[in-house]
Design a protein around this motif. Structure first.
Motif, PDB file in Angstrom:
ATOM      1  N   TYR A 217       0.838  -1.216   0.000  1.00 59.87           N
ATOM      2  CA  TYR A 217       0.000   0.000   0.000  1.00 59.87           C
ATOM      3  C   TYR A 217       0.869   1.261   0.000  1.00 59.87           C
ATOM      4  O   TYR A 217       0.590   2.225  -0.732  1.00 59.87           O
ATOM      5  CB  TYR A 217      -0.924   0.010   1.224  1.00 59.87           C
ATOM      6  CG  TYR A 217      -2.177  -0.809   1.046  1.00 59.87           C
ATOM      7  CD1 TYR A 217      -3.057  -0.545  -0.006  1.00 59.87           C
ATOM      8  CD2 TYR A 217      -2.504  -1.829   1.927  1.00 59.87           C
ATOM      9  CE1 TYR A 217      -4.213  -1.289  -0.174  1.00 59.87           C
ATOM     10  CE2 TYR A 217      -3.659  -2.578   1.764  1.00 59.87           C
ATOM     11  CZ  TYR A 217      -4.512  -2.302   0.715  1.00 59.87           C
ATOM     12  OH  TYR A 217      -5.659  -3.036   0.542  1.00 59.87           O
ATOM     13  N   LEU A 218       1.922   1.238   0.799  1.00 64.04           N
ATOM     14  CA  LEU A 218       2.815   2.400   0.821  1.00 64.04           C
ATOM     15  C   LEU A 218       3.530   2.546  -0.525  1.00 64.04           C
ATOM     16  O   LEU A 218       3.721   3.659  -1.028  1.00 64.04           O
ATOM     17  CB  LEU A 218       3.841   2.270   1.953  1.00 64.04           C
ATOM     18  CG  LEU A 218       3.279   2.410   3.373  1.00 64.04           C
ATOM     19  CD1 LEU A 218       4.360   2.076   4.410  1.00 64.04           C
ATOM     20  CD2 LEU A 218       2.755   3.815   3.621  1.00 64.04           C
ATOM     21  N   GLY A 219       3.913   1.412  -1.115  1.00 61.80           N
ATOM     22  CA  GLY A 219       4.564   1.440  -2.426  1.00 61.80           C
ATOM     23  C   GLY A 219       3.637   2.004  -3.495  1.00 61.80           C
ATOM     24  O   GLY A 219       4.060   2.778  -4.364  1.00 61.80           O
ATOM     25  N   ALA A 220       2.352   1.637  -3.415  1.00 60.22           N
ATOM     26  CA  ALA A 220       1.372   2.173  -4.371  1.00 60.22           C
ATOM     27  C   ALA A 220       1.258   3.685  -4.203  1.00 60.22           C
ATOM     28  O   ALA A 220       1.178   4.430  -5.193  1.00 60.22           O
ATOM     29  CB  ALA A 220       0.016   1.507  -4.157  1.00 60.22           C
ATOM     30  N   THR A 221       1.260   4.138  -2.957  1.00 59.96           N
ATOM     31  CA  THR A 221       1.191   5.578  -2.699  1.00 59.96           C
ATOM     32  C   THR A 221       2.416   6.275  -3.282  1.00 59.96           C
ATOM     33  O   THR A 221       2.306   7.340  -3.909  1.00 59.96           O
ATOM     34  CB  THR A 221       1.121   5.847  -1.181  1.00 59.96           C
ATOM     35  OG1 THR A 221       0.116   5.001  -0.601  1.00 59.96           O
ATOM     36  CG2 THR A 221       0.776   7.292  -0.893  1.00 59.96           C
ATOM     37  N   PHE A 222       3.571   5.660  -3.093  1.00 60.25           N
ATOM     38  CA  PHE A 222       4.831   6.200  -3.633  1.00 60.25           C
ATOM     39  C   PHE A 222       4.744   6.316  -5.163  1.00 60.25           C
ATOM     40  O   PHE A 222       5.113   7.357  -5.740  1.00 60.25           O
ATOM     41  CB  PHE A 222       5.984   5.275  -3.227  1.00 60.25           C
ATOM     42  CG  PHE A 222       7.333   5.704  -3.731  1.00 60.25           C
ATOM     43  CD1 PHE A 222       8.149   6.534  -2.975  1.00 60.25           C
ATOM     44  CD2 PHE A 222       7.796   5.270  -4.957  1.00 60.25           C
ATOM     45  CE1 PHE A 222       9.394   6.930  -3.442  1.00 60.25           C
ATOM     46  CE2 PHE A 222       9.037   5.664  -5.433  1.00 60.25           C
ATOM     47  CZ  PHE A 222       9.838   6.498  -4.673  1.00 60.25           C
ATOM     48  N   CYS A 223       4.250   5.267  -5.813  1.00 64.96           N
ATOM     49  CA  CYS A 223       4.162   5.277  -7.280  1.00 64.96           C
ATOM     50  C   CYS A 223       3.193   6.352  -7.766  1.00 64.96           C
ATOM     51  O   CYS A 223       3.456   7.053  -8.753  1.00 64.96           O
ATOM     52  CB  CYS A 223       3.707   3.909  -7.793  1.00 64.96           C
ATOM     53  SG  CYS A 223       4.946   2.631  -7.548  1.00 64.96           S
ATOM     54  N   LEU A 224       2.057   6.497  -7.074  1.00 70.33           N
ATOM     55  CA  LEU A 224       1.074   7.506  -7.485  1.00 70.33           C
ATOM     56  C   LEU A 224       1.628   8.922  -7.306  1.00 70.33           C
ATOM     57  O   LEU A 224       1.388   9.805  -8.135  1.00 70.33           O
ATOM     58  CB  LEU A 224      -0.221   7.325  -6.678  1.00 70.33           C
ATOM     59  CG  LEU A 224      -1.028   6.070  -7.034  1.00 70.33           C
ATOM     60  CD1 LEU A 224      -2.030   5.729  -5.942  1.00 70.33           C
ATOM     61  CD2 LEU A 224      -1.753   6.268  -8.363  1.00 70.33           C
ATOM     62  N   ALA A 225       2.371   9.120  -6.212  1.00 67.94           N
ATOM     63  CA  ALA A 225       2.978  10.434  -5.976  1.00 67.94           C
ATOM     64  C   ALA A 225       4.016  10.743  -7.052  1.00 67.94           C
ATOM     65  O   ALA A 225       4.102  11.870  -7.557  1.00 67.94           O
ATOM     66  CB  ALA A 225       3.622  10.471  -4.593  1.00 67.94           C
ATOM     67  N   THR A 226       4.784   9.716  -7.426  1.00 68.14           N
ATOM     68  CA  THR A 226       5.783   9.900  -8.488  1.00 68.14           C
ATOM     69  C   THR A 226       5.095  10.201  -9.818  1.00 68.14           C
ATOM     70  O   THR A 226       5.528  11.077 -10.579  1.00 68.14           O
ATOM     71  CB  THR A 226       6.656   8.638  -8.619  1.00 68.14           C
ATOM     72  OG1 THR A 226       7.211   8.331  -7.343  1.00 68.14           O
ATOM     73  CG2 THR A 226       7.786   8.844  -9.608  1.00 68.14           C
ATOM     74  N   LEU A 227       4.000   9.477 -10.080  1.00 65.18           N
ATOM     75  CA  LEU A 227       3.221   9.732 -11.298  1.00 65.18           C
ATOM     76  C   LEU A 227       2.772  11.189 -11.339  1.00 65.18           C
ATOM     77  O   LEU A 227       2.819  11.847 -12.393  1.00 65.18           O
ATOM     78  CB  LEU A 227       1.997   8.801 -11.340  1.00 65.18           C
ATOM     79  CG  LEU A 227       0.987   9.074 -12.453  1.00 65.18           C
ATOM     80  CD1 LEU A 227       1.584   8.738 -13.815  1.00 65.18           C
ATOM     81  CD2 LEU A 227      -0.300   8.270 -12.241  1.00 65.18           C
ATOM     82  N   PHE A 228       2.362  11.703 -10.192  1.00 67.25           N
ATOM     83  CA  PHE A 228       1.900  13.095 -10.111  1.00 67.25           C
ATOM     84  C   PHE A 228       2.999  14.049 -10.577  1.00 67.25           C
ATOM     85  O   PHE A 228       2.769  14.932 -11.414  1.00 67.25           O
ATOM     86  CB  PHE A 228       1.499  13.420  -8.669  1.00 67.25           C
ATOM     87  CG  PHE A 228       0.971  14.820  -8.487  1.00 67.25           C
ATOM     88  CD1 PHE A 228      -0.396  15.069  -8.532  1.00 67.25           C
ATOM     89  CD2 PHE A 228       1.831  15.882  -8.279  1.00 67.25           C
ATOM     90  CE1 PHE A 228      -0.877  16.355  -8.382  1.00 67.25           C
ATOM     91  CE2 PHE A 228       1.354  17.172  -8.120  1.00 67.25           C
ATOM     92  CZ  PHE A 228      -0.007  17.413  -8.167  1.00 67.25           C
ATOM     93  N   LEU A 229       4.205  13.862 -10.047  1.00 67.04           N
ATOM     94  CA  LEU A 229       5.294  14.772 -10.411  1.00 67.04           C
ATOM     95  C   LEU A 229       5.714  14.598 -11.874  1.00 67.04           C
ATOM     96  O   LEU A 229       6.034  15.576 -12.545  1.00 67.04           O
ATOM     97  CB  LEU A 229       6.500  14.551  -9.496  1.00 67.04           C
ATOM     98  CG  LEU A 229       6.450  15.216  -8.115  1.00 67.04           C
ATOM     99  CD1 LEU A 229       7.826  15.204  -7.476  1.00 67.04           C
ATOM    100  CD2 LEU A 229       5.941  16.647  -8.190  1.00 67.04           C
ATOM    101  N   VAL A 230       5.698  13.353 -12.349  1.00 66.24           N
ATOM    102  CA  VAL A 230       6.050  13.114 -13.752  1.00 66.24           C
ATOM    103  C   VAL A 230       5.052  13.835 -14.665  1.00 66.24           C
ATOM    104  O   VAL A 230       5.434  14.502 -15.641  1.00 66.24           O
ATOM    105  CB  VAL A 230       6.072  11.599 -14.051  1.00 66.24           C
ATOM    106  CG1 VAL A 230       6.156  11.341 -15.554  1.00 66.24           C
ATOM    107  CG2 VAL A 230       7.256  10.945 -13.342  1.00 66.24           C
ATOM    108  N   MET A 231       3.767  13.713 -14.337  1.00 61.18           N
ATOM    109  CA  MET A 231       2.742  14.378 -15.147  1.00 61.18           C
ATOM    110  C   MET A 231       2.917  15.898 -15.112  1.00 61.18           C
ATOM    111  O   MET A 231       2.681  16.596 -16.098  1.00 61.18           O
ATOM    112  CB  MET A 231       1.347  13.998 -14.642  1.00 61.18           C
ATOM    113  CG  MET A 231       0.889  12.648 -15.097  1.00 61.18           C
ATOM    114  SD  MET A 231       0.649  12.652 -16.890  1.00 61.18           S
ATOM    115  CE  MET A 231       0.704  10.931 -17.249  1.00 61.18           C
ATOM    116  N   LYS A 232       3.320  16.393 -13.979  1.00 55.54           N
ATOM    117  CA  LYS A 232       3.521  17.841 -13.853  1.00 55.54           C
ATOM    118  C   LYS A 232       4.702  18.291 -14.718  1.00 55.54           C
ATOM    119  O   LYS A 232       4.631  19.316 -15.396  1.00 55.54           O
ATOM    120  CB  LYS A 232       3.754  18.207 -12.381  1.00 55.54           C
ATOM    121  CG  LYS A 232       3.658  19.681 -12.115  1.00 55.54           C
ATOM    122  CD  LYS A 232       3.457  19.974 -10.656  1.00 55.54           C
ATOM    123  CE  LYS A 232       2.016  19.832 -10.234  1.00 55.54           C
ATOM    124  NZ  LYS A 232       1.119  20.780 -10.883  1.00 55.54           N
TER     125      LYS A 232
END
Lengths: 348, 111
Positions: A217-232
């Motif tokens: 679950y924490l890893g999924a959160t990490f990936c989603l947060a990274t996705l956010f910055l990549v999209m930005k």
């Protein structure tokens, strides 16, 4: 706090090696101050205020600031890694209004209050200038002196697609897709972090199985947060050119903080026109606010990286699950800030 | 937190509605060309407020926990400063009051 220490309330015992007596936050704060001060000194606006002068002299000290931050983080993580929740100080009974509330929890909320003030000041700035500068839309069809300042919102480039309103999905311009993905990514990440907390509290699972679930679950959160910055980054600098999607970056669309001569084309057919306008104010406030939010996401990614490693080593269980809860408070705050930033800066 | 809302796990219930509201939010903007400006703003602000409450109340445990009330009061404390900021900084432009959008002015709602 557990019974094995013989008392129930108050941070009166500092010999546990628990993270509550850490100097690390102060070290990190000093490092942040040093970094920001000297990083800012490396860039100065030019005389025309439409570009900047770069000076590399302060950069070594800015890097030193980063090193101090890094040292503080390592120190903090080393202290926290062995924290099993056996010492969770609470406000002393009778010390209203926080009687029996975990001190770290109150501390986190006080920290979030200061964060609210940061974002509020950015929003106040946004309102201040948006209400005092003419909208570029309102100037359409009028004779405008070249270089006139007007407010061209980021939503012109994002929600409306600017001059390149390519729409693969048919119901929204491609330029809005990264922002929409980010909005869903943050909402989903808020869910995965509370699921990590919920799972860490479960006593019906074996420790190994629970640790794997918490890590995931924490890893999924990490990936989603990274996705956010990549999209930005895609939205700001690269452009969304994945598959059939075709949206230029804000940079290539010339929505920049020193563009005092943006050619704004409007209307169609006989009503078409163009004017050269100064859009620095709108761009500055957009990048400052969304950039500040992005920095918060980045800080969250750094914290999540550590927590994933600790979870992988089996470091979380019912005894110290509150650590996930307190980080979660920060992460939900980042989500809340986006709830306000997204419509204000991307859609309106 | 093992709280339930209408018989459902509070986290799952909240997540479902947040996703639905976000989908509506994005969909509304995608169709913004076909909507009145005031309607668009009203919908966006309404959805934003509901999402804000959902995240703060359920995910941040400002409801359903023994210490929810005192922490809610703590979280709301800065609101007074935020209001002051908006009033004293956000609306201090010389033309801010005159140039406020019509929906912010007296009379717009027939009052």
């Amino acid at each position: 706090m557990s019974d094995d220490h013989g008392y129930h309330h108050g941070p009166h015992e500092w010999s546990h090696g628990a993270p509550h007596n850490s100097w690390a936050p102060i070290i990190i704060s000093i490092g942040s101050g040093v970094f920001l001060f000297f990083f800012a000194k490396a860039f100065t606006m030019n005389e025309g205020m439409n570009g900047y002068i770069y000076d590399s002299a302060p950069l070594p000290l800015a890097i030193a600031g980063l090193a101090i931050i890094f040292a503080g983080l390592i120190s903090w993580w080393k202290q926290d890694f062995s924290f099993d929740g056996s010492y969770e100080p609470q406000a002393t009974h009778g010390s209203t209004p926080f009687s029996n509330v975990d001190i770290r929890k109150v501390g986190m909320w006080v920290f979030l209050m200061s964060e609210m003030m940061i974002f509020s000041s950015l929003f106040a700035t946004y309102i201040r200038y948006r209400t005092s500068i003419d909208s570029c839309y309102s100037l359409e069809g009028t004779v405008v002196e070249p270089g006139t300042a007007c407010w061209l919102p980021a939503s012109y480039f994002i929600a409306k697609g600017g001059e390149h309103a390519h729409s693969t999905l048919g119901f929204m311009p491609d330029a809005l897709v990264p922002g929409a993905i980010n909005t869903f990514a943050l909402i989903i990440s808020s869910y995965t972090i509370v699921m990590a907390l919920k799972t860490a509290k479960r006593t019906d699972l074996e420790h190994a199985e629970r640790s794997i679930k918490v890590r995931n679950y924490l890893g999924a959160t990490f990936c989603l947060a990274t996705l956010f910055l990549v999209m930005k980054m895609i939205e700001w600098f690269i452009g969304f050119h994945i598959g059939p999607f075709e949206a230029p970056s804000l940079l290539s669309d010339q929505f920049t903080i020193h563009n005092d001569a943006y050619t704004y084309n409007y209307g169609h057919g006989a009503e078409a026109g163009a004017m050269t306008v100064d859009i620095r104010m709108a761009a500055s406030i957009f990048y400052l606010t969304t950039g500040t939010h992005g920095v918060h996401v980045f800080a969250g990614i750094v914290g999540l990286g550590y927590m994933v490693v600790k979870a992988h080593k089996g470091g979380y269980g019912p005894g110290n699950s509150v650590s996930i809860e307190y980080f979660g408070l920060y992460w939900h705050f980042v989500d809340l800030a986006w709830v306000a930033v997204f419509p204000a800066f991307y859609l309106y | 937190m093992s709280a339930k809302i209408m018989g459902f796990d509070a986290y799952n219930f909240n997540f479902f509605w947040l996703m639905l509201l976000t989908a509506i939010e994005v969909g509304v903007v995608a169709q913004s060309e076909n909507m009145a400006w005031a309607t668009l703003i009203f919908v966006l602000v309404s959805i934003g407020v509901v999402k804000f409450i959902g995240i703060a109340a359920v995910f941040m445990h400002l409801r359903f926990s023994p210490d929810s009330n005192v922490l809610t009061a703590t979280a709301l404390f800065p609101v007074i400063f935020i209001v002051l900021l908006v009033l004293m900084v956000g609306l201090t432009s010389p033309s801010a009051v005159e140039n406020l959008p019509a929906f912010c002015r007296p009379g717009y709602y027939g009052l």
